[in-house]
Design a protein around this motif. Structure first.
Motif, mmCIF file in Angstrom:
data_model
loop_
_atom_site.group_PDB
_atom_site.id
_atom_site.type_symbol
_atom_site.label_atom_id
_atom_site.label_comp_id
_atom_site.label_asym_id
_atom_site.label_seq_id
_atom_site.Cartn_x
_atom_site.Cartn_y
_atom_site.Cartn_z
ATOM 1 N N LEU A 20 -3.875 -3.406 -2.280
ATOM 2 C CA LEU A 20 -4.449 -2.065 -1.923
ATOM 3 C C LEU A 20 -5.339 -2.342 -0.982
ATOM 4 C CD1 LEU A 20 -5.609 0.946 -4.232
ATOM 5 C CD2 LEU A 20 -7.225 -0.356 -2.744
ATOM 6 N N VAL A 21 -6.360 -3.216 -1.114
ATOM 7 C CA VAL A 21 -7.392 -3.299 -0.292
ATOM 8 C C VAL A 21 -6.668 -3.815 1.204
ATOM 9 C CG1 VAL A 21 -9.392 -4.963 0.277
ATOM 10 C CG2 VAL A 21 -9.008 -3.808 -1.857
ATOM 11 N N MET A 22 -5.948 -4.698 1.191
ATOM 12 C CA MET A 22 -5.395 -5.200 2.477
ATOM 13 C C MET A 22 -4.855 -3.962 3.452
ATOM 14 S SD MET A 22 -6.173 -8.266 2.858
ATOM 15 C CE MET A 22 -5.473 -8.860 4.030
ATOM 16 N N GLU A 23 -4.066 -3.194 2.490
ATOM 17 C CA GLU A 23 -3.319 -1.919 3.208
ATOM 18 C C GLU A 23 -3.942 -1.025 3.661
ATOM 19 O OE1 GLU A 23 1.397 -3.579 1.874
ATOM 20 O OE2 GLU A 23 0.203 -1.993 0.512
ATOM 21 N N MET A 24 -4.920 -0.570 2.718
ATOM 22 C CA MET A 24 -5.859 0.659 3.029
ATOM 23 C C MET A 24 -6.820 0.750 3.817
ATOM 24 S SD MET A 24 -5.248 2.728 -0.729
ATOM 25 C CE MET A 24 -5.692 4.387 0.196
ATOM 26 N N PHE A 25 -7.678 -0.642 3.531
ATOM 27 C CA PHE A 25 -8.837 -0.773 4.336
ATOM 28 C C PHE A 25 -9.049 -1.898 5.388
ATOM 29 C CE2 PHE A 25 -9.568 0.805 -0.019
ATOM 30 C CZ PHE A 25 -9.912 2.097 0.249
#
Length: 120
Positions: A20-25
């Motif tokens: 999630l962090v890699m793809e969203m932020f």
């Protein structure tokens, strides 16, 4: 066996929070681009798609955490359902995008699911 199953479910949830962090932020940042092997232009063009994927990974993580904190039978059912979703997503990703996803996503989900089912 119950402790091992819970640890494995927690690790799969943590993996999906990381995604999630890699793809969203971080998609358009150096860490995100090197994670996927994209240049800045491709990362820019695919950022909204990646954010959407990241959100779905967050839902998988949330469901797994719910499965860990909810009492049975709900917790068990949530773990089985969301781990099955992780496996299906990993297999689909491996077939349609990158075979590494099979090992990075589907395999940890399958190992955790096996542990959950054996602990039952």
């Amino acid at each position: 066996m119950d402790i091992l199953a819970n640890v494995l479910v927690g690790l799969v949830a943590a993996l999906h929070l990381y995604i999630l962090v890699m793809e969203m932020f971080l998609w358009q940042k150096p860490a995100g681009m090197s994670f996927h092997g994209f240049d800045a232009e491709l990362a820019r063009r695919t950022a909204s798609m990646a954010a959407n994927q990241g959100l779905y990974n967050g839902f998988l993580a949330a469901g797994l955490v719910w499965g860990l904190v909810a009492g049975d039978p709900t917790g068990f059912a949530a773990q089985v359902f969301f781990l099955s979703c992780v496996i299906v997503a990993g297999v689909y990703g491996a077939v349609t995008a990158n075979r590494r996803i099979l090992v990075a996503q589907a395999l940890p989900g399958a190992v955790a699911l096996a542990a959950v089912l054996l602990a039952r």
